[in-house]
Design a protein around this motif. Structure first.
Motif, PDB file in Angstrom:
ATOM      1  N   LYS A 289      -9.421  -0.877 -12.328  1.00 55.41           N
ATOM      2  CA  LYS A 289      -8.163  -0.254 -11.908  1.00 55.41           C
ATOM      3  C   LYS A 289      -6.962  -1.079 -12.395  1.00 55.41           C
ATOM      4  O   LYS A 289      -5.938  -0.526 -12.799  1.00 55.41           O
ATOM      5  CB  LYS A 289      -8.145  -0.134 -10.382  1.00 55.41           C
ATOM      6  CG  LYS A 289      -6.911   0.518  -9.782  1.00 55.41           C
ATOM      7  CD  LYS A 289      -6.972   2.032  -9.811  1.00 55.41           C
ATOM      8  CE  LYS A 289      -5.614   2.706  -9.601  1.00 55.41           C
ATOM      9  NZ  LYS A 289      -5.159   2.734  -8.224  1.00 55.41           N
TER      10      LYS A 289
ATOM     11  N   HIS B 112      -6.408  -3.163  -0.020  1.00 57.67           N
ATOM     12  CA  HIS B 112      -5.989  -1.886   0.568  1.00 57.67           C
ATOM     13  C   HIS B 112      -6.966  -0.744   0.308  1.00 57.67           C
ATOM     14  O   HIS B 112      -6.978   0.227   1.028  1.00 57.67           O
ATOM     15  CB  HIS B 112      -4.609  -1.495   0.049  1.00 57.67           C
ATOM     16  CG  HIS B 112      -3.534  -2.411   0.518  1.00 57.67           C
ATOM     17  ND1 HIS B 112      -3.295  -2.658   1.852  1.00 57.67           N
ATOM     18  CD2 HIS B 112      -2.630  -3.153  -0.152  1.00 57.67           C
ATOM     19  CE1 HIS B 112      -2.297  -3.510   1.962  1.00 57.67           C
ATOM     20  NE2 HIS B 112      -1.879  -3.840   0.764  1.00 57.67           N
ATOM     21  N   GLN B 113      -7.735  -0.842  -0.770  1.00 58.27           N
ATOM     22  CA  GLN B 113      -8.629   0.283  -1.076  1.00 58.27           C
ATOM     23  C   GLN B 113     -10.094  -0.089  -0.940  1.00 58.27           C
ATOM     24  O   GLN B 113     -10.960   0.665  -1.353  1.00 58.27           O
ATOM     25  CB  GLN B 113      -8.324   0.801  -2.485  1.00 58.27           C
ATOM     26  CG  GLN B 113      -6.871   1.208  -2.614  1.00 58.27           C
ATOM     27  CD  GLN B 113      -6.575   1.904  -3.915  1.00 58.27           C
ATOM     28  OE1 GLN B 113      -7.341   1.817  -4.865  1.00 58.27           O
ATOM     29  NE2 GLN B 113      -5.459   2.602  -3.967  1.00 58.27           N
TER      30      GLN B 113
ATOM     31  N   CYS C   9      -1.366   0.960  -5.579  1.00 62.03           N
ATOM     32  CA  CYS C   9      -1.936   1.765  -4.499  1.00 62.03           C
ATOM     33  C   CYS C   9      -1.141   3.047  -4.277  1.00 62.03           C
ATOM     34  O   CYS C   9      -1.175   3.609  -3.172  1.00 62.03           O
ATOM     35  CB  CYS C   9      -1.982   0.949  -3.212  1.00 62.03           C
ATOM     36  SG  CYS C   9      -3.079  -0.450  -3.327  1.00 62.03           S
TER      37      CYS C   9
ATOM     38  N   ASN D 291       0.833  -1.188   0.000  1.00 63.74           N
ATOM     39  CA  ASN D 291       0.000   0.000   0.000  1.00 63.74           C
ATOM     40  C   ASN D 291       0.876   1.249   0.000  1.00 63.74           C
ATOM     41  O   ASN D 291       0.935   1.980  -0.990  1.00 63.74           O
ATOM     42  CB  ASN D 291      -0.903  -0.064   1.242  1.00 63.74           C
ATOM     43  CG  ASN D 291      -1.995   0.976   1.209  1.00 63.74           C
ATOM     44  OD1 ASN D 291      -2.208   1.605   0.182  1.00 63.74           O
ATOM     45  ND2 ASN D 291      -2.672   1.160   2.317  1.00 63.74           N
TER      46      ASN D 291
ATOM     47  N   ILE E 286      -5.500  -4.075  -4.792  1.00 64.42           N
ATOM     48  CA  ILE E 286      -6.434  -2.946  -4.788  1.00 64.42           C
ATOM     49  C   ILE E 286      -7.601  -3.245  -3.860  1.00 64.42           C
ATOM     50  O   ILE E 286      -8.045  -2.394  -3.100  1.00 64.42           O
ATOM     51  CB  ILE E 286      -6.916  -2.670  -6.228  1.00 64.42           C
ATOM     52  CG1 ILE E 286      -5.712  -2.340  -7.109  1.00 64.42           C
ATOM     53  CG2 ILE E 286      -7.946  -1.570  -6.260  1.00 64.42           C
ATOM     54  CD1 ILE E 286      -5.973  -2.423  -8.592  1.00 64.42           C
TER      55      ILE E 286
END
Lengths: 304, 325
Positions: free
Chosen positions: B133, B122-123, B173, B92, B119
């Motif tokens: 993404k 962490h998001q 990230c 990240n 992704i």
């Protein structure tokens, strides 16, 4: 995929042909059913009549061609002992055999997957030593001993499960644990070593560097990669179980393939032996074929 | 360059337990990286540069262990962080690219799955967003047909493309710090140049601090702002890239530079540094480099030199730093 299946099915034909030939020769040169069927006071004339009636007086290759001719029409011959068609007698045993095989594999899988993974991820810990010890023990225990111990403890002493027979779920428990334990022992060790190898791969380090939960690293990234050798062993073990597990069947009076075959061999009941070996061989081939298909599902690098 | 220091490592000590004894693979390393800056760590195999990077990531595996020092990321000591917080940081805010693109991706999952995973975790993106993404990232790293490659398995693409996928994954990230451990060593020379260019371009665009680990001084000259030279688990010289190439102070650095081919000079043979990297279990007394150093004398054998400052942020640990050339 389609091509693979067609090729695989075509490969079955020569294999099955060879198996019938070998079994036919083995059965016909290793004993004389006539002697076993006649009484001790029978005359030479009785013997000659019976031999002719069974068609055993003809040259071996003539007998073989007759056998193959009938086999191609789905006729495996007549059992000397039961005096009926051999194939239905064999097929009648299949459900019992399948049931026990499936239950044993289930027991083995449920035990070995968590233990194997734990053993690998907690390598050299007390738990690992304990699990390794357990699997050595499981491999070393003879199935007749384990079976009898289980009966003594769970059936005789605790009265939890019936001693023998087939029909209810309770009757399935002890024989499938007896068979499953040995397979679980082997599979646990295999999963452990396979997982250890995979856990040291570069892509596991990559997975960790991405900040994934250790659970995802182990169960998603490592476990699936470690499954190929495990699937191989599962296929082999399943074939063994289909072939019958004589001792366990005998202990629990389980009406499976193993008992049928051994009785047929002892009585030189040729048609039953040949039909049973044919069916067992077919299942061995099919379970290997299924393993091949599973490899292809597990690993995209294996092309169909 | 007065930009903010994002990472500061102080006196890092990482040991490996072996049957013959404890090997100090990283022996008191200190370094820092500023925002948007590239620090190159150079040295021969086994000098501890990879272990340094794994220590920062918290990925040193048994039998290795970080036993001392501090790793400060925005002032927070990573060595004191909980496993959970460290996990949230990895991939990240700090991410890593490895040397072996052929084996660094999981063979049984698609490219999209492996990039998307970072992704998603962490998001907190859902599958669809992660996929979109991932395709964007693949486009960013210059892969042709990113919407197709996203569904490919690693074995279906080349080594250079896989390394681009690794970069896409590492940058997914927007990390503040990227550690690249010999990212181009396993690649063809032409692909190497492309990958380096890509890393340098994206590093600038995203203002990422980079630690570039390499043994290739050509790569250093191309990419780095500052250079740290490691020998036997220790820093022997540290300077801006220009300073290091023009005024190397440590005999080991001089040796490394001398072993580079020079395009303007016709020579039959390149210079080499005689001898071998010392056995970590049997370190020479005094300066670890003295058995291979042509300037070494009795003093070098007896006294262990410390890093000394020579102005303009140029440090070297050599008793004869003023005399050698």
């Amino acid at each position: 995929m389609k091509g693979f299946l067609i090729k695989a099915v075509l490969q079955i034909i020569p294999v099955m042909f060879l198996i019938t030939l070998i079994v036919f020769i083995l059965v016909h040169v290793t004993g004389d059913p006539v002697t076993l069927m006649l009484s001790e006071t029978a005359t030479d004339e009785d013997r000659r009549v019976l031999t002719a009636a069974l068609g055993l007086d003809q040259p071996l290759f003539v007998q073989y061609f007759k056998y193959m001719f009938n086999l191609l029409q789905g006729d495996f011959g007549t059992s000397f002992r039961y005096n009926t068609a051999a194939l239905p007698i064999v097929l009648e045993r299949l459900p019992a055999t399948f049931e026990l095989a499936a239950a044993s594999m289930l027991v083995a899988t449920l035990i070995s997957i968590p233990l194997g993974i734990l053993s690998a991820t907690k390598r050299n810990s007390v738990l690992d030593v304990f699990i390794t010890g357990f699997s050595v023990l499981g491999k070393a225990m003879p199935s007749f001993w384990l079976g009898i111990m289980l009966i003594l403890f769970f059936s005789v002493y605790l009265g939890l499960f019936p001693v023998s027979g087939r029909g209810t779920f309770a009757q399935l428990v002890l024989p499938s644990i007896t068979l499953g334990a040995a397979i679980a022992a082997e599979m646990t060790r295999l999963i452990r070593s396979s997982m250890l190898e995979i856990l040291s791969q570069d892509y596991i380090r990559t997975a960790r560097s991405k900040g994934l939960w250790e659970t995802i690293v182990v169960y998603k990234h490592a476990f699936r990669n470690s499954l190929i050798p495990v699937v191989t062993i599962m296929a082999l073990q399943t074939s063994t179980l289909i072939g019958g597990t004589l001792i366990t069947e005998a202990i629990f009076s389980w009406p499976g393939m193993g008992q049928l075959v051994i009785q047929a061999v002892n009585a030189r009941d040729m048609a039953i032996v040949q039909a049973a070996v044919f069916i067992i061989a077919l299942f061995v081939i099919v379970s290997n074929l299924l393993a091949d298909l599973v490899y292809r599902l597990l690993d995209p690098r294996i092309k169909i | 360059m007065g930009a903010q220091k994002i990472l500061e490592v102080r006196d890092l000590q990482t040991n490996f337990k072996t049957e013959e004894g404890v090997v100090p693979s990283v022996n008191g390393i200190s370094l820092f990286v500023r925002k948007g800056e590239t620090l190159a760590i150079v040295g021969e195999s086994g000098c501890g540069k990879s272990v340094t990077s794994l220590s920062i990531m918290g990925l040193v595996a048994e039998p290795g262990k970080v036993v001392g020092g501090q790793i400060l990321f925005h002032g927070q000591d990573l060595l004191k962080m909980s496993k959970k917080d460290m996990r949230k940081l990895r991939g990240n805010q700090i991410s890593m690219i490895f040397q072996e693109p052929m084996t660094s991706l999981n063979p049984v999952f698609t490219i999209g799955n492996q990039i998307g995973e970072v992704i998603r975790i962490h998001q907190k993106a859902d599958k669809k967003e992660a996929r979109a993404k991932s395709i964007d990232m693949l486009r960013l790293v210059g892969l042709p047909h990113p919407d197709k490659v996203v569904d490919h398995f690693p074995h279906q693409i080349s080594g250079g493309m896989r390394q681009r996928v690794m970069i896409a994954m590492a940058l997914a990230c927007n990390p503040e710090l990227l550690i690249a451990d010999e990212p181009t060593t396993a690649l063809d020379v032409t692909i190497q140049a492309q990958i380096l260019e890509l890393m340098s371009k994206l590093g600038k665009e995203l203002d990422t601090g980079v630690i570039l680990i390499t043994h290739d001084l050509g790569v250093v000259a191309e990419m780095a702002d500052r250079v740290m030279v490691m020998y036997a688990g220790e820093v022997v010289e540290e300077a801006t890239v220009r300073d290091l190439f023009e005024h190397p102070k440590h005999p080991y650095t001089i040796g490394l530079l001398g072993s580079l081919p020079d395009i303007d000079e016709q020579r039959e043979e390149l210079d080499t540094i005689p001898g071998m990297v010392p056995n970590p279990l049997d370190m020479p007394s005094g300066c670890a480099f003295h058995p291979r150093c042509k300037w070494a004398d009795a003093q070098c054998k007896a006294v262990k030199p410390r890093l000394a400052h020579y102005g303009n942020d140029h440090y070297a640990s050599c008793l004869k730093a003023g005399e050698v050339h």
